[in-house]
Design an enzyme around this catalytic site. Sequence first.
Site, PDB file in Angstrom:
ATOM      1  N   ARG A 159       6.368  31.342  46.050  1.00 36.28           N
ATOM      2  CA  ARG A 159       7.386  32.352  45.772  1.00 36.28           C
ATOM      3  C   ARG A 159       7.788  32.977  47.101  1.00 36.28           C
ATOM      4  O   ARG A 159       7.206  32.683  48.134  1.00 36.28           O
ATOM      5  CB  ARG A 159       6.936  33.368  44.704  1.00 36.28           C
ATOM      6  N   GLY A 160       8.794  33.864  47.046  1.00 36.94           N
ATOM      7  CA  GLY A 160       9.331  34.407  48.291  1.00 36.94           C
ATOM      8  C   GLY A 160      10.496  33.532  48.728  1.00 36.94           C
ATOM      9  O   GLY A 160      10.371  32.296  48.747  1.00 36.94           O
ATOM     10  N   ASN A 212      16.230  42.499  46.044  1.00 35.56           N
ATOM     11  CA  ASN A 212      14.819  42.271  46.367  1.00 35.56           C
ATOM     12  C   ASN A 212      14.003  42.626  45.126  1.00 35.56           C
ATOM     13  O   ASN A 212      14.540  43.052  44.095  1.00 35.56           O
ATOM     14  CB  ASN A 212      14.398  43.091  47.587  1.00 35.56           C
ATOM     15  N   LYS A 213      12.710  42.451  45.223  1.00 31.47           N
ATOM     16  CA  LYS A 213      11.795  42.675  44.095  1.00 31.47           C
ATOM     17  C   LYS A 213      12.072  43.997  43.391  1.00 31.47           C
ATOM     18  O   LYS A 213      12.328  45.006  44.052  1.00 31.47           O
ATOM     19  CB  LYS A 213      10.359  42.613  44.631  1.00 31.47           C
ATOM     20  N   GLN A 232       2.367  41.196  43.669  1.00 34.96           N
ATOM     21  CA  GLN A 232       2.408  40.452  44.940  1.00 34.96           C
ATOM     22  C   GLN A 232       1.947  41.323  46.112  1.00 34.96           C
ATOM     23  O   GLN A 232       1.433  40.804  47.106  1.00 34.96           O
ATOM     24  CB  GLN A 232       3.838  39.948  45.228  1.00 34.96           C
ATOM     25  N   ASP A 291      15.770  38.667  48.702  1.00 35.94           N
ATOM     26  CA  ASP A 291      15.991  37.333  48.124  1.00 35.94           C
ATOM     27  C   ASP A 291      17.431  36.876  48.270  1.00 35.94           C
ATOM     28  O   ASP A 291      17.734  35.691  48.226  1.00 35.94           O
ATOM     29  CB  ASP A 291      15.596  37.319  46.653  1.00 35.94           C
ATOM     30  N   ARG A 308      15.004  28.822  39.975  1.00 30.58           N
ATOM     31  CA  ARG A 308      15.004  30.304  39.921  1.00 30.58           C
ATOM     32  C   ARG A 308      16.380  30.779  40.397  1.00 30.58           C
ATOM     33  O   ARG A 308      16.939  30.189  41.323  1.00 30.58           O
ATOM     34  CB  ARG A 308      13.893  30.913  40.815  1.00 30.58           C
TER      35      ARG A 308
END
Length: 370
Positions: free
Chosen positions: A53-54, A258-259, A207, A248, A94
């Site tokens: 991920r990332g 982003n998250k 995370q 992202d 994704r």
Amino acid sequence: MKIDGKALRPIWLDSDLNVVKIIDQRRLPHEFVIADLETVDDVIAAIKEMYVRGAPLIGVTAAYGVYLAALNSPVKTVGNNYLIEECKRLKAARPTAVNLAWAVNKVLSEVLTLNNASKKISMARKEAEKIAEAEAENCRKIGEHGLSLIHEISRKKQGDTVNLLTHCNAGWLACIEYGTATAPIYAAFNNGIDIHVWVDETRPLNQGARLTAWELGKHGVKHTVITDNAGGHLMQHGMVDMVIVGTDRTTFTGDVANKIGTYLKALAARDNNIPFYVALPSSTFDWKIKDGIKEIPIEERDPDEIRYVQGLDRGTIRSVLISPKESPAANFAFDVTPARLVTGFITERGVCKASEKDILGLFPEKKVSI
Ligand code: MRU
């Protein structure tokens, strides 16, 4: 990066060139497991289920996916239509990280120019390796550019500890080497600046608590894990000097996906006059999208990731239910921080303001594609 004295990356090609090796990040920090990817289906599953991920790592993994597609083509000629269809499947793994489509398209466009099967296979491998090396180098440069910002804070504080806050994991695990948000942190640490990092746990998949804390700990960087809701309180009490996060997908106008939870950190930072920086390689800019809130696709994941939490129980990793089983849960994986809340971007070409003019000032060649 070195882990327990051994150089390690989150992805590499095995010496037989048939298998892509990855660290299974779902198991960290409690278990260190290497997984094998041998087919496009393996790559898609690893991205969807977040073994990897990332944003930059998703891109590199997908690039190796194009290589595996070519290598395992059922047709000996490695037909272009077949490759194009496999790439469509990879790109759908994704939705939010733009690096995924960017990396797949980059490898595919090189491969489609060739008409010999073995040349296609070797081109796909070389391109995937090239992307991995370029992302590692981009992160190294992000570290150099971000270092001067931390250095300046340290100077103003006359050498007192610089307190940084980060969200999710934008470390080397997410990026091949150094990380994006963590690259300036590692650079500051390596340069002897006294730093301490507040690590948001980053619900629901933690995370921050699992991966960023593990990375920083292995490197010897002082850090403290906090709940996602603690940042505002720390900022009000002068306990945060700078926020650094990854992204992202960032529009060329400066809106940052982003998250989930990043936006709230940016709001709190603005309210408390604390610099809020976003570190990213150019592969994470979306040069086509202008309005992040309206146009960036936000991934919605399985609600069970909210209902359950995973951890170590007497030596075994287990999931436990934390809400009533029947309560609906909504799992929005990312949010968008508008450009107006971002102090600046730290890129491989330097630091710039979060505006179209300044971003294109650093990447003038992109003006033609807009
Ligand atoms: O859902 P994830 O773990 O893939 O989300 C990762 C993030 O949000 C990171 O902050 C982002 O990809 C930047 S990684 C350098």
